[in-house]
Design an enzyme around this catalytic site. Structure first.
Site, PDB file in Angstrom:
ATOM      1  N   GLU A 163       0.803  -1.213   0.000  1.00  0.00           N
ATOM      2  CA  GLU A 163       0.000   0.000   0.000  1.00  0.00           C
ATOM      3  C   GLU A 163       0.843   1.272   0.000  1.00  0.00           C
ATOM      4  O   GLU A 163       0.610   2.190  -0.801  1.00  0.00           O
ATOM      5  CB  GLU A 163      -0.929   0.011   1.222  1.00  0.00           C
ATOM      6  N   SER A 164       1.795   1.360   0.917  1.00  0.00           N
ATOM      7  CA  SER A 164       2.511   2.619   1.153  1.00  0.00           C
ATOM      8  C   SER A 164       4.017   2.483   1.101  1.00  0.00           C
ATOM      9  O   SER A 164       4.725   3.467   1.332  1.00  0.00           O
ATOM     10  CB  SER A 164       2.126   3.175   2.533  1.00  0.00           C
TER      11      SER A 164
END
Length: 417
Positions: A163-164
């Protein structure tokens, strides 16, 4: 205290038989009078020690001036060794968390084109693996522990990797933010708060709870299908549900691999599974990929601040830089905690002693402690009794899995309110 030391040295001479005789002799006494002493010369004989006896009644042994660097010793390890009275017990070394996680991965990883593509991509980009795994160091065990508590697939711990890239300050053009890339409306639906100077999506602990709550919700909505739930985490529940309905009408499989979903989502799940497969077989990539070693033990400790305090001040009291503290607590976007509420602040575990040794920190923390250096002959039971607290509170404060202590060890002792 003197009688405890006399009994201690008597039992050292008598070994396992002496240990058993203490239990028999005190069979009519209260639990608080039970006493356990480890005779290091007899450990190889595997003296039986009950769970009841372990709870707080180990007496600290070791050299008075020793400075051990470990907190917990595995009793199974101790009982498998043969010691004499001069043996030095080796420091506890936590295993690599990547290895621990890989051994518990359970989601099937099919050999398909999409997974092969991302497996090769990760292998061809070793700097990405090195950078992201290093970023994960403060947070990975915290997330792993929460996933384990809930009984979720361990692979979910890797979602922030996808995700990040474990960038706690990451913000997407779609409005998602934080390690778990949660949007403001979704976060609010799952308990995140937003105040002036605070964003719950960037709060590591709060966002982890919200993300796992969302995943559990999606897992339930998709009848226990984790790939559908993970896809819905990325693209939304409605899109996955509509894709499933469409395949049913066409009479084709509703398996994730056959769903018509946005390209990002069709690649999102394979990317996670490819990463999980690499971690699971990390040994095979040891000459190609350099994962930052992360011990399978807490790297950070939670402190509750019940006042408005600048992070800069907390950092000073913990003897770390403001930048380091803010990196652990990016939810406090204005650089200070909020008044009239409990604020959870993460501190490096290695700095917690410096923090509580600074008496100024007691002005704003909810739970107050002092640092106690264990002396020969002391036990958790005695420390709890002398400080009007309980063994369980001492163990909880120090994240201890058992009651084994040793002279020279430092413990947080809850202060009397």
């Amino acid at each position: 205290m003197q009688w405890l030391l006399i009994l201690f040295f008597t039992l050292i001479v008598s070994g396992c038989q002496g240990l058993q005789s203490v239990d028999t002799a005190n069979s009519n006494h209260s639990e608080s009078e039970d006493l356990i002493v480890i005779n290091t010369s007899e450990l190889g004989r595997k003296c039986p020690i009950s769970h009841q006896q372990q709870e707080g009644f180990f007496i600290a042994t070791g050299k008075r001036n020793s400075q051990p660097t470990y907190e917990h010793i595995d009793l199974k390890y101790l009982n498998s060794q043969t010691f004499n009275s001069t043996t030095t017990i080796p420091p506890h070394s936590a295993p690599d968390l990547w290895n621990v996680m890989g051994e518990s991965f359970s989601l099937p990883v099919p050999n398909n084109k999409r997974i092969r593509y991302y497996r090769n991509w990760f292998v061809d980009n070793p700097l990405h693996i090195k950078t992201v795994s290093k970023r994960a160091e403060p947070f990975l065990y915290l997330m792993y522990e929460e996933v384990q508590k809930r009984g979720l697939p361990t692979e979910i711990v890797l979602l922030p990797f996808i995700e990040s890239s474990f960038d706690q300050f990451a913000h997407s053009n779609k409005g998602a933010s934080g390690l778990w890339q949660i949007t403001a409306p979704t976060g609010k639906s799952f308990g995140l708060e937003y105040w002036q100077g605070y964003d719950g999506r960037r709060d590591v602990i709060a966002s982890t709870h919200a993300a796992l709550d969302l995943l559990e919700y999606l897992h339930d909505k998709f009848n226990g299908n984790w790939l559908h739930a993970i896809a819905a985490y990325n693209t939304g529940e409605a899109r996955v549900r509509n894709a499933i309905k469409s395949n049913k009408k066409k009479g084709i499989s509703t398996d994730f691999w056959y769903l018509e979903l946005p390209k990002e989502t069709r690649l999102y799940v394979p990317k996670l599974l490819a990463m999980a497969d690499i971690v699971k077989h990390k040994q095979e990539y040891q000459y190609q990929l350099d994962f930052a070693m992360i011990p399978a033990s807490p790297a950070v400790t939670k402190v509750t601040v019940n006042n408005r305090v600048r992070l800069k001040q907390i950092a000073k009291h913990a003897d770390i830089s403001s930048k380091q503290l803010y990196a652990l607590n990016p939810g406090y976007t204005a650089g200070y905690t909020l008044k009239n509420r409990d604020n959870i602040v993460l501190l490096p575990k290695n700095n917690i002693e410096a923090f509580y040794n600074n008496i100024d920190s007691r002005l704003y923390v909810r739970h107050k402690y002092f640092i106690h250096k264990i002396r020969i002959g002391e036990s958790l039971s005695e420390l709890a009794h002398n400080n009007n607290t309980t063994v369980s509170r001492i163990k909880q404060a120090n994240e201890m899995s058992n009651s084994f202590i040793i002279a020279g060890q430092r413990l947080l002792i809850p202060l009397i309110d």
